[in-house]
Every structure is written in C-alpha cells, then in structure tokens.
Scaffold this motif. Sequence first.
Motif, PDB file in Angstrom:
ATOM      1  N   ALA A   1      12.862  56.854 -67.235  1.00 41.94           N
ATOM      2  CA  ALA A   1      13.934  55.876 -67.453  1.00 41.94           C
ATOM      3  C   ALA A   1      15.283  56.503 -67.153  1.00 41.94           C
ATOM      4  N   SER A   2      15.484  57.749 -67.601  1.00 39.12           N
ATOM      5  CA  SER A   2      16.756  58.428 -67.344  1.00 39.12           C
ATOM      6  C   SER A   2      16.926  58.775 -65.874  1.00 39.12           C
TER       7      SER A   2
ATOM      8  N   CYS B   1      17.597  50.772 -68.830  1.00 41.92           N
ATOM      9  CA  CYS B   1      16.642  51.608 -68.085  1.00 41.92           C
ATOM     10  C   CYS B   1      15.276  51.480 -68.749  1.00 41.92           C
TER      11      CYS B   1
ATOM     12  N   LEU C   1      23.754  50.216 -67.771  1.00 41.27           N
ATOM     13  CA  LEU C   1      22.400  49.862 -67.328  1.00 41.27           C
ATOM     14  C   LEU C   1      21.400  49.792 -68.472  1.00 41.27           C
TER      15      LEU C   1
ATOM     16  N   ALA D   1       9.989  51.695 -62.787  1.00 42.36           N
ATOM     17  CA  ALA D   1      11.298  51.540 -63.449  1.00 42.36           C
ATOM     18  C   ALA D   1      12.331  51.028 -62.449  1.00 42.36           C
ATOM     19  N   LEU D   2      12.286  51.517 -61.225  1.00 46.41           N
ATOM     20  CA  LEU D   2      13.269  51.107 -60.217  1.00 46.41           C
ATOM     21  C   LEU D   2      12.952  49.745 -59.612  1.00 46.41           C
TER      22      LEU D   2
ATOM     23  N   CYS E   1       6.238  48.014 -65.281  1.00 52.29           N
ATOM     24  CA  CYS E   1       7.554  48.107 -65.891  1.00 52.29           C
ATOM     25  C   CYS E   1       7.652  47.184 -67.109  1.00 52.29           C
TER      26      CYS E   1
ATOM     27  N   GLU F   1      19.695  52.796 -72.683  1.00 50.39           N
ATOM     28  CA  GLU F   1      20.895  52.325 -71.999  1.00 50.39           C
ATOM     29  C   GLU F   1      21.629  53.536 -71.425  1.00 50.39           C
TER      30      GLU F   1
ATOM     31  N   GLY G   1      17.475  55.515 -63.966  1.00 48.29           N
ATOM     32  CA  GLY G   1      18.788  54.967 -64.289  1.00 48.29           C
ATOM     33  C   GLY G   1      19.902  55.692 -63.553  1.00 48.29           C
TER      34      GLY G   1
ATOM     35  N   GLY H   1      13.579  50.125 -73.647  1.00 54.02           N
ATOM     36  CA  GLY H   1      14.231  51.000 -72.676  1.00 54.02           C
ATOM     37  C   GLY H   1      15.512  51.601 -73.219  1.00 54.02           C
TER      38      GLY H   1
ATOM     39  N   ILE I   1      15.208  48.086 -63.458  1.00 57.60           N
ATOM     40  CA  ILE I   1      16.491  48.384 -64.101  1.00 57.60           C
ATOM     41  C   ILE I   1      17.436  47.185 -64.025  1.00 57.60           C
TER      42      ILE I   1
END
Lengths: 306, 306
Positions: free
Chosen positions: A98-99, A8, A6, A143-144, A25, A32, A102, A30, A303
């Motif tokens: 982001a984490s 993220c 991904l 982010a989502l 966003c 990965e 993700g 970002g 994402i």
Amino acid sequence: MEEIKLFCPATIANLSCGFDVLGLCLDNVGDEMIIRKTSEKGIKITKIVGADLPLETEKNVAGVVALAMISNLNLDFGFEIEIYKKIKAGSGIGSSAASSAGAVFGINELLGRPFSTKDLIPFAMEGEKLASGSAHADNVAPALLGGFVLVRSYSPLDIIKIKSPEELYATVIHPQIELKTSDARSVLKQNVTLKQAVIQCGNLGGLISGLYTNDYDLIGRSLNDEIVEPLRSVLIPKFDLVKQKAIENGALGGGISGSGPSIFALSKGKETAEKVAKAMSQVYEEMNLKYEIHVSKVNSDGIKIL
Amino acid sequence: MEEIKLFCPATIANLSCGFDVLGLCLDNVGDEMIIRKTSEKGIKITKIVGADLPLETEKNVAGVVALAMISNLNLDFGFEIEIYKKIKAGSGIGSSAASSAGAVFGINELLGRPFSTKDLIPFAMEGEKLASGSAHADNVAPALLGGFVLVRSYSPLDIIKIKSPEELYATVIHPQIELKTSDARSVLKQNVTLKQAVIQCGNLGGLISGLYTNDYDLIGRSLNDEIVEPLRSVLIPKFDLVKQKAIENGALGGGISGSGPSIFALSKGKETAEKVAKAMSQVYEEMNLKYEIHVSKVNSDGIKIL
C-alpha cells in the motif's frame, strides 16, 4: 498540483489457487498518504502515524520506490511524504505494498502522469524487495490497478487486470499473532507433483473463467489451493475451522491472504460477507484470540485520490 | 428420426500451458459417422472405412461408449454404427475421441435427447479409457461442446466451455511417424518445481484471459508450456524448428497437439494460418518426411449433424 492525498488500499495476494500469480484489491481497508512537492530535491518521509516504521528514506518502502522513480528524471524539486498507516505490518494484506503503490502513484500524479499506471508497477516492486526480499507484484499491482490482477509473467513483467464481478465481497480476518515471512516461506516445498500442478491449473483456469463470466458458483468451486494452503495453514490458529465456518455461512470459498496470518473468504453480496465475518470472528472470540476483521467490496479502481 | 449422419471433429488436447486441462475443437478436420436405429437390441459396428479398427462392439471405442450410455435405459431396440475415419489413429488430434463423442451424441439425438450434451461427456470418456487407458476429457469434451474447453476438475467432473475468439485459426501438422502413447508418457516426470507450477499457472491464466477478451497478443504470449513440452518435444522430429518457423511466419504460438506427434500453431486469421502451414510443411519437405497438414478455424459448435 502541489499536494495530493491518497487512499492506499490493502490487497489479498496468493489468492488460493492463484498462489504467486493472482491478487485482488480491497475497497475500505487501507492507509492514507499525503505527498507534497518541495523546493528541496530528493525524497523525505516527514511523518508516519500508526506504525513504528523507519523515517530514513532508504529504509522506508515509500522512500525507496519514490527514489527509484525519480532517479532518472533530473527534477529541480523534491517530495515529502506523510504516511497514516492503518494496515498492520505483517498482517498479510499488503501493508508495505500500500505504501509502495501510494508513493509512486502520488508522485506520478504530481508530475502530471509521465508514467502509465502499469509502468509504475516495477518501481513499486522495489518496495516489496526492501520489505520482504523478493520483488513480487501480486500486492502492488492490484493496489495500483484495482480489481483482480494476474501476474502472467515476471520476465518480462506481464500484468493482466481482470474486472471483478459486481457483487463480489471479501471478508478478511487477521488473528493478532506474529507470523514471520521466513517461517511462512520455510514450510513451502520446492517440488510439487505433476498431478498437483495440473489440479492447480484447472482451478486457476476455473477461477479466471468465473471472474469473466460472473459465475459465482464457479468462482467458489475453483477456490482450492492444493499446493500451498495445506502447508501454510498449520501456522495459522484454527485455519480449517475458520474457513469451514465461512463456507457454512455462505462464503463461496476462501484461503490464506498473502502469506498469512490473515484468512480471507469471498462471498456474493455484502449481507453474506457480513454473516461470514460474524462466523469467522466467533472462532477467535471463543478462544480469546485478538483479531481484526474487514468486510470489503472488491475495489475496481485501486488507489483513490481523496 | 431413424438415422443420423454426423461430422465428428478432431481436437487438440494438452493445449500448451493447458496440459491435461485445456483442449479445443477443430472445424474441418474430422470423421463421419452414420448411426441407425435397429429393431435388434444392442450396439453393432457395421462398417469402418479408412482405418484398421476392431468391429467387435466391446473393442471399439464407439461401441463401448454406446453400450455405457444405453445400459440403464432398458430400450427395446438398438443401434448400428458406420464409421468413416479420416483422423489417423495415433496422430494426436483426438481420433478415438471423435468416435466416442460421435457415438454418444448421435444416439442421444436418435433417442430425443434424454441427456444434456455435458451429461454425455462421462460416457464418451469410457472410450478414451479403452483407447489410452485413462478416461481423460480434454478431447471428448471439446469434440462435444466446441470451442475451448477447460477441465477444471475430474472429481467431480467440472467442464467449462470457453468461446473462441472469432478469428482464431489452428494449423496442425502431423509428421507420419509412430509415437507410442506409452513413450510419450514415460518421458514425463512425476514432480515439477514449485516455480514451474507457478509459471504454468501464470500462462494458463493469461491464455484464458486472452480467450475471454479476444486479446490475440496475450494468447500468444501465454502459449508457453514449461513442464511437458521440453520433455516430449524431443520425441517429435524437428519440433523446435517447426514451432520456430510457425512463429516467424506470424503464428501467435504453438505446441504439441495431445501427446504428439502432431504440432499445432494458433494464428489470427486464415491467411496467416495458411502461411504458417506452408512454413511448417517446408521443414518436413526438406527432410523428406511424410506429413499431413490441416488449417482450421476453431469450431465453436462441436459435432455437426450433416
């Protein structure tokens, strides 16, 4: 699917007059992340590259949100997570988000999407709670979902995605100083005047109208934060000058990204956003302050699966 | 054109979470006004039917705004104005604004439109200043422009028209009590908490998103005023019950119209708005309190030439 890789994205929360309610966003900034199904049950963080973060599942935001998500699912398998951090912790562009985002997104994909993307937000917010002590949504939700995201309400949680105008670009500069979240919080005042609240509402209304009508000038006129920016900006080196240079070079407006120290500007078109980046950089060049700078289209999708 | 006859609509300002920034225009509730060119210079109010208001030009809102408008035009003729008031003064649905907006709109038409409709707003605001001591725009702007109107900023004045969803209806009930503007003002607090301001911003953002996307549920979820309604509603008889009955009978939400004492509810569709009207009326019927009630589509066009 046994494994997923991904992108993220980083995010800008507390978007000027949208303090605590509006985020966006980013597209090419970002982390990965690789997530794999394992025969062993539970969640394991097997690798973190690019940051000094805990591998223990319960202490890592990706671990915590993954656990929250699978806790009621009674699975006879588990997941391992590799994180390739590119967003610096404490930069103000949603590194932990982001984490968190993700991990829940990736696991949801590997499970065949039992949850809608919006349903993933509360799980991802658990990571924010671990990282900052407050389960805020204005980084994990953009982010989502991508685009601009309005957090209309926390109780009940009500998240509204707003499409970004096609030519809207963000420039974000991260001066390499440490700004503790606790310091950024402590300068806030618990009370504001009714007049300030009304002005903030007017600007937020204008910003949202501008987003729906692709009115770049209105977006620019609305990017004023009467409440938080005047208090927090003093913690960021040369904030006023950086913002002024951005606007002089064509930015629509700007402000503090998250709780800082990053400063963002929004521009119409990539060319302007790059010119703005140069002008913002120049300020820190001249004072020999290290910085990172990003120019990014607003990311409409959130994402991405790589 | 030597004479013009106008419908001057009532308006709802302080629209719930849009306190001081958002208003809407009603469709079948309003005054009528006739304006005639006269060989005599200046402005004369020749007739007022339906209300006990001053005929002296300088003391009448229509007179004052007309004078403000023509003061720099060096005309060798003047205007006379007849006003047929149907909106009760002090009802909270923009009685003075209807007269102010009507006068500037009508004279502009008779002059061949030297001003854009938006340019008329500052003149009309002079009438609000005479009527209430503050030159607010959230009644006169929706009366002139129609639909929903956001006052993004007062300095400089920045007015954003937002189209109303097609099936949006307002029900407005006016309990026949006198509520002095000074009392409605005195209960306001000069400070609000940061948390209240954030909640208000979230709701206003949601309301504006709902208007642009025709999302009636979102409009309903967003119609919460955390700041002013709890303070002012105690001045309005049975406010909580009237609002509750409206919502129980299908209204999306509601609140105080202007600074009261009228109470408004918004509904999807005329049928629901009429059911809501019945339920709201019932409350005042049962306590033998006189009231007026209106059911109206949101008026997309503002003032109409008859």
